[in-house]
Design an enzyme around this catalytic site. Structure first.
Site, PDB file in Angstrom:
ATOM      1  N   SER A   1       0.866  -1.188   0.000  1.00  0.00           N
ATOM      2  CA  SER A   1       0.000   0.000   0.000  1.00  0.00           C
ATOM      3  C   SER A   1       0.898   1.232   0.000  1.00  0.00           C
ATOM      4  O   SER A   1       1.075   1.901   1.013  1.00  0.00           O
ATOM      5  CB  SER A   1      -0.933  -0.011   1.206  1.00  0.00           C
ATOM      6  OG  SER A   1      -0.216  -0.222   2.405  1.00  0.00           O
ATOM      7  N   CYS A   2       1.493   1.500  -1.162  1.00  0.00           N
ATOM      8  CA  CYS A   2       2.613   2.438  -1.278  1.00  0.00           C
ATOM      9  C   CYS A   2       2.173   3.842  -1.649  1.00  0.00           C
ATOM     10  O   CYS A   2       1.007   4.117  -1.880  1.00  0.00           O
ATOM     11  CB  CYS A   2       3.582   1.921  -2.333  1.00  0.00           C
ATOM     12  SG  CYS A   2       4.002   0.182  -2.138  1.00  0.00           S
ATOM     13  N   THR A   3       3.161   4.752  -1.715  1.00  0.00           N
ATOM     14  CA  THR A   3       2.982   6.088  -2.267  1.00  0.00           C
ATOM     15  C   THR A   3       4.164   6.362  -3.181  1.00  0.00           C
ATOM     16  O   THR A   3       5.311   6.052  -2.838  1.00  0.00           O
ATOM     17  CB  THR A   3       2.926   7.148  -1.165  1.00  0.00           C
ATOM     18  OG1 THR A   3       1.953   6.778  -0.188  1.00  0.00           O
ATOM     19  CG2 THR A   3       2.552   8.515  -1.749  1.00  0.00           C
TER      20      THR A   3
ATOM     21  N   GLU B   1       3.021   0.388  -7.369  1.00  0.00           N
ATOM     22  CA  GLU B   1       2.031   1.145  -6.623  1.00  0.00           C
ATOM     23  C   GLU B   1       0.712   0.381  -6.757  1.00  0.00           C
ATOM     24  O   GLU B   1       0.077   0.398  -7.810  1.00  0.00           O
ATOM     25  CB  GLU B   1       1.891   2.554  -7.220  1.00  0.00           C
ATOM     26  CG  GLU B   1       0.864   3.420  -6.559  1.00  0.00           C
ATOM     27  CD  GLU B   1       1.320   3.891  -5.193  1.00  0.00           C
ATOM     28  OE1 GLU B   1       0.454   4.022  -4.313  1.00  0.00           O
ATOM     29  OE2 GLU B   1       2.537   4.121  -5.009  1.00  0.00           O
TER      30      GLU B   1
END
Length: 470
Positions: A9-11, A102
């Site tokens: 659950s990246c940015t 992502e």
């Protein structure tokens, strides 16, 4: 076949070369999955005439043949390949950078007619491994991964970052066999947070790439009217209420840091994918974005009143395994790597063309061990978390002094490398620099840990004012 037990659950952030302070292409991402799941740094050598070069996933049944020659590249694999390799990010010998992925979500309308192939389709864990060692430009990277998706299918919705010395590209997989990619304009940047983000596709522009028959697929299945602009994220993406607390606030926060002149709301589905910065963006500005926890706002998670009552999911979280920025500028390449939580770590400016991984940066398993760089930074985080208000100053002081030392070391070795013409000597200098950079960072954090443990001996609930006469 069950896909991964967890998804990242990246940015992400992508910066065009005229938007960056140094004229660099910069792409980067936080890899967020679990609070205790070590990453390693790796330098993978160039290989020729590899016989029966075949990839077979341990995460599902995806497999494919690979070219017999592979280019050298840096990466950050998991501590174990039991669930897949998850190399995640790196720069190859042709100055191509890739970060994957992502994680995102596609809507039910699209998936009803082109579902993900969770059994045999390509997953995040395989993407860097089957693409980065085999491409010589960012566009070629997009094309290779796109062809794999169309041939083998995709197992999930993902965003993938590519960069080279001239261009930054963001690619999104929106269904089992359909994808689109957009070149980030040279004067702009993008911040992405677990949503399909690309907006209108210009099918006549060289700044877009996409799957075969994408328009036909959409129109034949009545997923969008022909007389309207082709808005990718409206056709393939989601607009859930949860997005307004989990995803859009992170984009808002990244844009408020880089374009503060524009007033926006954190709970908005109308935040643009592409934005121009108010001022040129440095690598440190990009690090600040990936380290953001709504600092100095009402939503800051380090504020005691938000401790168990967070309004919005921040960019920097406890589940971050590593954070990276991949910077490309002419012949110069920097694999910035922060192990653990970005807000509590430091970005080490490694040379990706190295051949020797500093010892502690290739160590670490699921259980804490002191000989692992990942666990050194995580231990410091755990100790600061006991009372950020009390120990945050010691952390920020360590970060500031360490960052200064790291930049000085990198500058010194950049100058040495510019004067050295012998290739073997250059590699020796690179390995020497990487070792010194790694040791400087971990030594500083070991000192911080010692300081925090010593101070926290007085934080026991068994405190009592002892009688001085006894």
């Amino acid at each position: 076949m069950k896909v991964s037990a967890w998804r990242s659950s990246c940015t992400s952030i992508l910066i065009g070369k005229k938007a960056s302070l140094s004229g660099s292409i910069i792409i980067g991402r936080n890899e967020d999955a679990k609070t205790a799941w070590p990453k390693h740094l790796a330098f993978n050598p160039h290989r020729d005439n590899v016989q029966k070069n075949h990839f077979k996933s341990k995460d599902n049944k995806f497999e494919m043949d690979l070219p017999t020659a592979s280019y050298s590249y840096s990466s950050t694999p998991e501590w174990t390949d039991k669930y897949g390799v998850f190399e995640e990010d790196g720069i190859n010998e042709y100055h191509v950078a890739m970060s994957a992925t992502e994680s995102a979500y596609a809507n039910d309308r699209v998936l009803a007619v082109d579902p993900f192939d969770t059994d045999k389709g390509i997953l995040e864990e395989a993407m860097v491994t089957v693409v980065l060692p085999y491409v010589k430009s960012a566009r070629e990277g997009v094309q290779r991964l796109g062809e794999i998706v169309e041939k083998y299918g995709a197992a999930e919705a993902d965003g993938i970052l590519f960069g080279d010395r001239d261009e930054a590209w963001y690619m999104e997989i929106g269904s089992g066999h359909h994808w689109v990619a957009q070149r980030i304009p040279d004067d702009s940047y993008a911040v992405v947070a677990n949503q399909l983000a690309i907006q209108e596709i210009d099918f006549a522009s060289d700044d877009f790439m996409y799957s075969q028959d994408l328009q036909k697929f959409v129109y034949d299945n009545k997923l969008w009217p022909k007389n309207q602009p082709f808005i990718w994220r409206d056709i393939f993406g989601t607009h859930y209420d949860s997005d307004l607390h989990y995803n859009t606030p992170r984009v808002w926060s990244g844009q408020r840091l880089l374009t503060p002149s524009v007033a926006q709301e954190p709970e908005s589905f109308n935040l643009p994918f592409i934005r121009k910065p108010d001022a040129p963006i440095s690598a440190q500005d990009a690090q600040r974005v990936l380290s953001d926890h709504y600092n100095n706002t009402a939503y800051d998670l380090t504020n005691q009143k938000n401790r168990n009552n967070a309004t919005f999911r921040p960019i920097s979280v406890a589940t971050t395994q590593e954070s990276h920025l991949l910077e490309l500028n002419g012949e110069n390449m920097i694999h910035w790597l922060a192990m653990g939580v970005a807000a509590q770590s430091v970005y080490v400016p490694f040379y990706p063309q190295g051949t020797k991984v500093p010892n502690t940066w290739k160590n670490g398993k699921e259980t804490y061990s002191p000989n692992s760089a990942y666990w050194v930074f995580k231990l410091a985080s755990v100790l600061v978390d006991r009372n950020w208000g009390k120990y945050g100053t010691a952390l920020s002081n360590t970060q500031s002094t360490t960052n200064e030392k790291l930049l000085q070391i990198r500058q010194q070795y950049d100058q040495k490398l510019a004067q050295e013409k012998d290739q073997e000597q250059q590699i020796k200098l690179v390995d020497e620099a990487n070792a010194k950079l790694a040791k400087t960072a971990t030594d500083a954090y070991k000192e911080l840990i010692a300081k925090l443990i010593t101070e926290q001996t007085g934080d026991s609930p068994l405190r009592f004012q002892m009688d001085p006469n006894l």
